[in-house]
Design a protein around this motif. Structure first.
Motif, PDB file in Angstrom:
ATOM      1  N   GLY A   1       0.825  -1.255  -0.353  1.00  0.00           N
ATOM      2  CA  GLY A   1      -0.036   0.464   0.073  1.00  0.00           C
ATOM      3  C   GLY A   1       0.686   1.091   0.058  1.00  0.00           C
ATOM      4  N   HIS A   2       2.426   1.421   0.268  1.00  0.00           N
ATOM      5  CA  HIS A   2       2.883   2.344   0.592  1.00  0.00           C
ATOM      6  C   HIS A   2       3.804   2.028  -0.963  1.00  0.00           C
ATOM      7  N   PHE A   3       4.482   3.673  -1.959  1.00  0.00           N
ATOM      8  CA  PHE A   3       6.009   3.537  -2.302  1.00  0.00           C
ATOM      9  C   PHE A   3       7.204   3.358  -0.929  1.00  0.00           C
ATOM     10  N   ILE A   4       7.509   2.474  -1.268  1.00  0.00           N
ATOM     11  CA  ILE A   4       8.461   2.242   0.063  1.00  0.00           C
ATOM     12  C   ILE A   4       9.594   2.814  -0.667  1.00  0.00           C
ATOM     13  N   ALA A   5       9.483   3.093  -1.944  1.00  0.00           N
ATOM     14  CA  ALA A   5      11.519   4.149  -2.598  1.00  0.00           C
ATOM     15  C   ALA A   5      10.660   4.579  -3.695  1.00  0.00           C
ATOM     16  N   HIS A   6      11.212   6.229  -4.118  1.00  0.00           N
ATOM     17  CA  HIS A   6      10.820   7.185  -4.643  1.00  0.00           C
ATOM     18  C   HIS A   6      11.887   8.191  -4.943  1.00  0.00           C
ATOM     19  N   GLY A   7      12.817   7.411  -6.429  1.00  0.00           N
ATOM     20  CA  GLY A   7      14.012   8.440  -6.611  1.00  0.00           C
ATOM     21  C   GLY A   7      14.472   7.801  -8.238  1.00  0.00           C
ATOM     22  N   THR A   8      15.122   7.726  -8.394  1.00  0.00           N
ATOM     23  CA  THR A   8      16.103   7.712 -10.055  1.00  0.00           C
ATOM     24  C   THR A   8      16.543   6.599  -9.340  1.00  0.00           C
ATOM     25  N   ALA A   9      16.920   5.133 -10.671  1.00  0.00           N
ATOM     26  CA  ALA A   9      17.601   4.480 -10.697  1.00  0.00           C
ATOM     27  C   ALA A   9      19.194   3.816  -9.555  1.00  0.00           C
ATOM     28  N   LYS A  10      19.818   5.158  -9.843  1.00  0.00           N
ATOM     29  CA  LYS A  10      20.378   5.114  -8.975  1.00  0.00           C
ATOM     30  C   LYS A  10      20.071   5.208  -7.445  1.00  0.00           C
ATOM     31  N   GLU A  11      18.965   6.357  -6.870  1.00  0.00           N
ATOM     32  CA  GLU A  11      18.771   6.783  -5.573  1.00  0.00           C
ATOM     33  C   GLU A  11      18.597   5.392  -5.689  1.00  0.00           C
ATOM     34  N   LEU A  12      17.708   4.284  -5.977  1.00  0.00           N
ATOM     35  CA  LEU A  12      16.770   2.936  -5.240  1.00  0.00           C
ATOM     36  C   LEU A  12      18.128   1.962  -5.306  1.00  0.00           C
ATOM     37  N   ASP A  13      19.195   2.404  -5.187  1.00  0.00           N
ATOM     38  CA  ASP A  13      20.056   0.748  -5.450  1.00  0.00           C
ATOM     39  C   ASP A  13      21.289   1.186  -4.724  1.00  0.00           C
ATOM     40  N   GLN A  14      20.633   2.791  -4.259  1.00  0.00           N
ATOM     41  CA  GLN A  14      21.496   3.263  -2.499  1.00  0.00           C
ATOM     42  C   GLN A  14      20.467   3.360  -1.243  1.00  0.00           C
ATOM     43  N   SER A  15      19.017   2.353  -1.208  1.00  0.00           N
ATOM     44  CA  SER A  15      18.547   2.015  -0.956  1.00  0.00           C
ATOM     45  C   SER A  15      18.243   1.397   0.161  1.00  0.00           C
ATOM     46  N   ASP A  16      18.097   0.924   1.429  1.00  0.00           N
ATOM     47  CA  ASP A  16      17.753   0.100   2.404  1.00  0.00           C
ATOM     48  C   ASP A  16      17.119  -0.706   2.808  1.00  0.00           C
ATOM     49  N   HIS A  17      16.415  -0.369   2.245  1.00  0.00           N
ATOM     50  CA  HIS A  17      14.931  -1.207   2.295  1.00  0.00           C
ATOM     51  C   HIS A  17      15.049  -2.525   1.719  1.00  0.00           C
ATOM     52  N   PRO A  18      15.380  -3.395   2.412  1.00  0.00           N
ATOM     53  CA  PRO A  18      15.202  -4.923   1.953  1.00  0.00           C
ATOM     54  C   PRO A  18      14.399  -5.298   0.764  1.00  0.00           C
ATOM     55  N   VAL A  19      13.587  -4.571   0.660  1.00  0.00           N
ATOM     56  CA  VAL A  19      12.593  -5.123  -0.771  1.00  0.00           C
ATOM     57  C   VAL A  19      13.154  -4.557  -1.390  1.00  0.00           C
ATOM     58  N   VAL A  20      13.380  -2.975  -1.821  1.00  0.00           N
ATOM     59  CA  VAL A  20      13.856  -2.388  -2.310  1.00  0.00           C
ATOM     60  C   VAL A  20      15.022  -3.124  -2.956  1.00  0.00           C
ATOM     61  N   ARG A  21      16.234  -3.274  -2.157  1.00  0.00           N
ATOM     62  CA  ARG A  21      17.173  -3.602  -2.758  1.00  0.00           C
ATOM     63  C   ARG A  21      17.220  -5.037  -3.032  1.00  0.00           C
ATOM     64  N   GLU A  22      16.393  -5.847  -3.129  1.00  0.00           N
ATOM     65  CA  GLU A  22      16.022  -7.448  -2.970  1.00  0.00           C
ATOM     66  C   GLU A  22      15.701  -7.340  -4.778  1.00  0.00           C
ATOM     67  N   PHE A  23      14.613  -6.211  -5.272  1.00  0.00           N
ATOM     68  CA  PHE A  23      13.640  -6.079  -6.365  1.00  0.00           C
ATOM     69  C   PHE A  23      15.137  -5.039  -7.475  1.00  0.00           C
ATOM     70  N   MET A  24      15.900  -4.608  -7.055  1.00  0.00           N
ATOM     71  CA  MET A  24      17.113  -4.163  -6.959  1.00  0.00           C
ATOM     72  C   MET A  24      17.874  -4.774  -8.183  1.00  0.00           C
ATOM     73  N   LYS A  25      17.529  -6.363  -7.468  1.00  0.00           N
ATOM     74  CA  LYS A  25      18.930  -6.823  -7.652  1.00  0.00           C
ATOM     75  C   LYS A  25      19.044  -7.804  -8.809  1.00  0.00           C
ATOM     76  N   SER A  26      17.601  -8.288  -8.559  1.00  0.00           N
ATOM     77  CA  SER A  26      16.935  -9.308  -9.025  1.00  0.00           C
ATOM     78  C   SER A  26      17.194  -8.812 -10.312  1.00  0.00           C
ATOM     79  N   GLU A  27      17.096  -7.733 -10.865  1.00  0.00           N
ATOM     80  CA  GLU A  27      17.757  -8.075 -12.857  1.00  0.00           C
ATOM     81  C   GLU A  27      16.468  -9.099 -13.692  1.00  0.00           C
ATOM     82  N   GLY A  28      15.081  -9.307 -13.238  1.00  0.00           N
ATOM     83  CA  GLY A  28      14.508 -10.278 -13.889  1.00  0.00           C
ATOM     84  C   GLY A  28      13.717 -10.044 -14.235  1.00  0.00           C
ATOM     85  N   GLY A  29      13.843  -9.595 -15.925  1.00  0.00           N
ATOM     86  CA  GLY A  29      13.343  -9.384 -16.825  1.00  0.00           C
ATOM     87  C   GLY A  29      11.676 -10.094 -16.713  1.00  0.00           C
ATOM     88  N   GLY A  30      11.080  -8.720 -16.777  1.00  0.00           N
ATOM     89  CA  GLY A  30       8.880  -9.672 -16.500  1.00  0.00           C
ATOM     90  C   GLY A  30       8.269 -10.385 -17.317  1.00  0.00           C
TER      91      GLY A  30
END
Ligand SMILES: Nc1ncnc2c1ncn2[C@@H]1O[C@H](COP(=O)(O)OP(=O)(O)OP(=O)(O)O)[C@@H](O)[C@H]1O
Ligand SMILES: [Mg+2]
Lengths: 261, 468, 249
Positions: free
Chosen positions: C220-249
């Motif tokens: 229900g929330h935007f847990i991260a909001h910014g450029t790709a670079k900013e998101l790469d720096q995020s320490d929210h575990p879910v965001v980090r997991e996400f940015m690392k996954s690199e998986g295609g959809g």
């Protein structure tokens, strides 16, 4: 037990009210431009033209069967000369409106329920909206109107093919000319037998169009939901049509008390 | 694709609207909605189910419709029926055109029939009221006749009694009127019998009521229906009402009207006779003119009575025979007068075989002067029939009755009576189809080939085809 | 708010279905001519957010603006003019299955322009060519593959040259090459027509390539909001997991 029945009745009334408002909205929207003329034409083709063969065949068979029945009872009184007029009267007053109504609610009701239901669950209705199209107007209003226009015409088809069927059944037995048969068919018919009965089918068309559009337009639950919408369209519009018929006949008799014997 | 679809929709709409319009036109055409018309009124005590919108026919042609029925303001007044008639037919609707309520077919709708008027009468002005005749009730007529006859018999009894107790030249008077009074009483007995016979016929669903319609098949089912109705309803009046419309054919030919009129006359004349008697007694039986007056009145009463009997006879015959003879190439016996019968109209082109039987060979006389078939008479008839046996296929038998006794009316009565008795015996004994055995009251003079000869008794005539 | 900057604006928007919260007090702006990428796990409400933007769904609370119009306050009848400026690609393409592929693309043109028949067809063909379907004009949607359907849906969304384009997983079900082509098409639209892009995607490389701003949705929330670079720096575990996954959809 009684509580449950009460709840059921309340739910049914609420449902009917909602469908009624849906239909009234369709009528109101029909009067507001822009008019979806092209789409209306397409629906008239699907609902009207393409139902005509079914209605014609049904009318023809009903005419034959009714003619044979009325012969067997009228013969006893030596009143064979009345067969055409008995047939035409019962066709025009009741049989054609009702049978055509039920046939159309089967063919068209199921079609509308399935088509709109399918469009709803595959987001095609949302897609229309996203393309700045009033989906209600485009899909529902056109179908309700097409049903209301097609129904009296289909009923007229049924009456006439019924008379032709009666004539064919009769030629097997006697060699009446079609001209004479046709004249006799209309010999005791009055405007009040013909016109109100034809107009009441506009209401039948409204019921079929509204109920099936409502069920399709508000379908949910994937393919199963579409199937349900389609089946319910037939069942509910047939039931409502039969109930409405009772009320309409009563109304016609109320407004034209002397003429209807 | 879209153009062929548009075509299909266009066709659908146009054909639909056209068909609907055809329907409207068929109704409208009959209703004469689109042509000029004028309005007339007719008044009826009894509507017999005539409704608003019912057809109006002039000379059998659909001419318009009933547009309004005003209910009478008080019990004695009549219903006022307003009708609309197409202008085209105005010339034949005259001030003397008569409106009657009729029924279409056996169970059909009621409609208003308007006779064409007389040429010398003026065209009925729009908005005027034309004369009407009440719907005919057959049961009422029979009842009326029965009542009249009873009344007449009562009165004549009184007349007779009064005269015999009156002094003066009563004896001469008694002699002069006795014949007439007896005649009236025996004629009235015959009328009562005829009424009874017709009523029985209707009640039994027998006879040929159905044959009154032209179509043989319709007639069959009609008489079947007739007896069904009879079972259900269980009373004559009901049944005869159901079939009053069949009898409208009689009405056409005025027999029923005539009977109705004659019944009135009889009632009136016997009333006069009674008044004359009262007068006669009051004056002590004095005065030539008084006697003459009385006997004249009674004579006319007697004549009226025999004409009633004649009409009842005609009615009865049409009731039972109409339509039958036609099918085997005979002229309808009901439409043949005695004179025409003598000219051979009944069975033109047929061969005939005739057996003459004298009165004394046939009848034994009862103590009251009535005739009964004697045993000898019966065996004489058997012998005649044995002779006729070979002609009987596809043939008709007419029993001619003869009598030269008394006045013409008495001759008529007795000859009818003789013919009927013989016919009854023949039908029963030889199981003949009653529909092909008729009677013909000939009076005194025998038919053509014996021209000039008087005969007393009957002649049995068989009409048959030339053997091929 | 700055009128010429934010094209789409959410103000404390909440949306739920029954007891299920999808969005809770979400606020954000999308700047004109930017590409806004929405990331998040399946079922978190990405499609719902997209539908809220075009008024197909209504929030229980909060206000949504498109081009300075508060669409949450508009009557259904007032929505079409706004929608004409927007293109929407549905997750399942939502092609009209009674119309051919070409007619699907031509449909909005027929309804909202007075162009002659020939122009409409040309324009539809042109849009189909942009997504590589120039030969499929007369085919029926049912006869297309899932990826082709998706591309046809994109062509239809582009038909009216919208200034705002909402696309729900444009590269889902596509091979990497076609996927890259779609990405460059979207980038082209942004640079040449100044089209505002809102892209829902599971494809992180693609999001990196086109996204000016990225958001990650979670419960229900935007847990991260910014450029790709900013998101790469995020320490929210879910965001980090996400940015690392690199998986295609
Ligand atoms: N019309 C609806 N009625 C009820 N619930 C809905 C409706 N639409 C979506 N939902 C629910 O809202 C939630 C979010 O759905 P949404 O389609 O936005 O997910 P998503 O993030 O797009 O997922 P995916 O990546 O799988 O497409 C889901 O749990 C779904 O069940
Ligand atoms: Mg989604």
């Amino acid at each position: 037990m009684i509580e449950r029945i009460g709840a059921l009745v309340v739910a049914a009334l609420a449902w009917a009210g909602e469908v009624g408002l849906f239909g009234l909205r369709a009528l109101r929207e029909a009067l507001r431009p822009p008019f979806e003329a092209k789409e209306l034409l397409r629906q008239l083709y699907d609902i009207g033209s393409r139902s005509a063969p079914l209605i014609a065949v049904a009318g023809f068979s009903v005419g034959i069967v009714m003619s044979m029945h009325s012969r067997s009872s009228l013969e006893r009184f030596g009143a064979e000369a009345l067969i055409p007029s008995v047939l035409a009267l019962s066709l025009a007053r009741e049989i054609a409106p009702l049978v055509a109504g039920l046939l159309v609610s089967g063919r068209v009701g199921a079609g509308i329920g399935a088509e709109l239901g399918g469009m709803r669950v595959t987001e095609q209705i949302d897609a229309l909206e996203s393309l700045a199209v009033d989906s209600f107007k485009y899909l529902v209003v056109t179908r309700v109107l097409a049903c209301m226009i097609a129904q009296p015409i289909l009923t007229t088809f049924m009456s006439f093919t019924g008379i032709v069927g009666g004539f064919v059944a009769e030629t097997v037995i006697s060699d009446l000319s079609f001209r004479l048969y046709f004249d006799r068919a209309f010999s005791s018919m009055q405007f009040v037998d013909y016109v109100p009965a034809s107009l009441k089918t506009v209401v039948f068309g409204f019921i079929i169009g509204t109920v099936s559009s409502y069920l399709g337009y508000n379908a949910a639950g994937g393919a199963e939901g579409v199937g349900k919408a389609s089946t319910k369209s037939v069942v509910y519009s047939s039931i409502l049509l039969i109930l409405a018929n009772v009320v309409l006949v009563k109304m016609i008799i109320f407004f034209f008390p002397e003429e209807i014997g | 694709m879209p153009s062929s679809r548009n075509f299909a929709v266009g066709l659908f709409l146009i054909v639909g609207i056209l068909l609907f319009a055809v329907g409207l036109f068929m109704i409208g055409d009959r209703r004469k909605l689109f042509s000029q018309d004028f309005e007339l009124y007719a008044e009826f005590k009894e509507l017999s189910g005539l409704q608003n919108g019912a057809d109006v026919k002039v000379g059998g042609m659909a001419a318009g419709e009933v547009i309004d029925i005003e209910v009478p303001p008080q019990p004695q007044s009549k219903f006022r029926v307003k009708m609309r008639i197409i202008e085209k037919l105005h010339p034949v609707v005259r001030t003397d055109s008569i409106a009657t309520i009729q029924t279409e077919g056996v169970l059909g709708n009621k409609f208003l029939k308007i006779d064409q008027g007389a040429p010398q009468a003026q065209a009925a002005p729009p908005g005027s009221t034309i004369p009407s005749r009440e719907p005919f009730d057959f049961a009422d007529l029979l009842q009326q006749i029965r009542d009249t006859v009873e009344e007449v018999q009562g009165k004549m009894g009184d007349v007779f009694a009064s005269i015999s107790t009156t002094s003066g030249n009563a004896n001469a008077l008694i002699e002069s009127v006795r014949g007439d009074v007896e005649n009236i009483i025996s004629t009235s007995r015959k009328v009562t019998d005829d009424v009874q016979e017709i009523t029985d016929g209707i009640r039994a669903g027998r006879g040929t009521v159905g044959r009154l319609l032209n179509d043989e098949k319709v007639a069959d089912s009609a008489s079947k229906a007739f007896s069904d109705f009879e079972k259900a309803a269980g009373n004559t009046r009901e049944i005869s009402q159901q079939f009053t419309h069949i009898l409208s054919e009689f009405q056409e030919r005025k027999i029923l009207q005539e009977i109705e009129q004659i019944t009135k006359n009889v009632r009136q004349l016997t009333g006069q006779a009674k008044d004359a008697i009262t007068d006669f007694q009051a004056k002590g039986g004095k005065g030539e003119s008084l006697t003459g007056n009385l006997s004249r009145t009674i004579t006319s009463a007697g004549e009226a009575m025999s004409s009633l009997a004649e009409n009842m006879e005609a009615l009865k015959r049409s009731f039972f025979f109409r339509g039958f003879f036609k099918n085997r190439g005979f002229y309808d016996i009901n439409n043949v007068t005695v004179a025409e019968y003598r000219e051979g109209k009944f069975a033109a082109g047929k061969l005939r075989q005739q057996a003459w039987i004298y009165e004394t060979e046939l009848f034994a006389h009862g103590s009251d002067g009535s005739e009964e078939l004697s045993a000898a008479g019966k065996s004489r008839l058997d012998a005649v029939m044995a002779e006729f046996q070979r002609y009987l296929r596809n043939s008709a038998i007419i029993v001619e009755g003869y009598s030269g006794k008394g006045l013409t009316s008495e001759q008529f009565l007795l000859s009818t009576d003789r013919a009927l008795k013989v016919r009854e015996y023949l039908v029963e004994k030889f199981r003949l189809d009653p529909n092909y055995v008729g009677t013909m009251p000939m009076g005194a003079v025998a038919s053509k080939d014996n021209s000039g000869t008087y005969w007393e008794g009957v002649a049995v005539v068989v009409f048959y085809d030339k053997p091929d | 708010m700055s009128a010429n900057e934010a094209v789409i604006r959410f103000e404390e928007v909440s949306k739920s279905f029954g007891s299920k919260r999808i969005l809770q007090d979400v606020s954000f702006d999308i700047a004109r001519g930017s590409a806004f990428c929405i990331l998040g796990r399946s079922g978190t409400g990405k499609s719902v957010t997209l539908k809220l933007m075009i008024g197909l769904l209504k929030p229980e609370q909060g206000r949504i603006f498109v081009e300075d119009q508060e669409i949450t306050a508009l009557h259904a009848r007032e929505l079409p003019p706004v929608r004409k400026t927007m293109g929407f690609l549905f997750q399942n393409a939502a092609l009209f299955d009674s119309l051919s592929v070409g007619e699907n693309v031509a449909f909005p043109l027929r309804r909202h322009t007075n162009k002659p028949e020939a122009d409409i067809k040309d324009r539809a063909r042109e849009k189909l060519a942009q997504v590589g379907l120039e030969h499929e004009y007369d085919m029926m949607p049912a006869d297309l593959s899932g990826g082709m359907r998706k591309r046809a849906g994109l062509a239809r969304a582009l038909a009216l040259n919208p200034s705002i384009l909402l696309v729900d997983e444009p590269s889902a079900g596509l091979d990497p090459m076609t996927s890259a082509e779609i990405d460059s098409l979207l980038l082209n639209l942004k640079s040449e027509r100044d089209t505002t892009l809102v892209v829902v995607t599971h494809n992180i490389p693609s999001a990196r390539r086109i996204g000016d701003e990225l958001v990650v949705m979670h419960e229900g929330h935007f847990i991260a909001h910014g450029t790709a670079k900013e998101l790469d720096q995020s320490d929210h575990p879910v965001v980090r997991e996400f940015m690392k996954s690199e998986g295609g959809g």
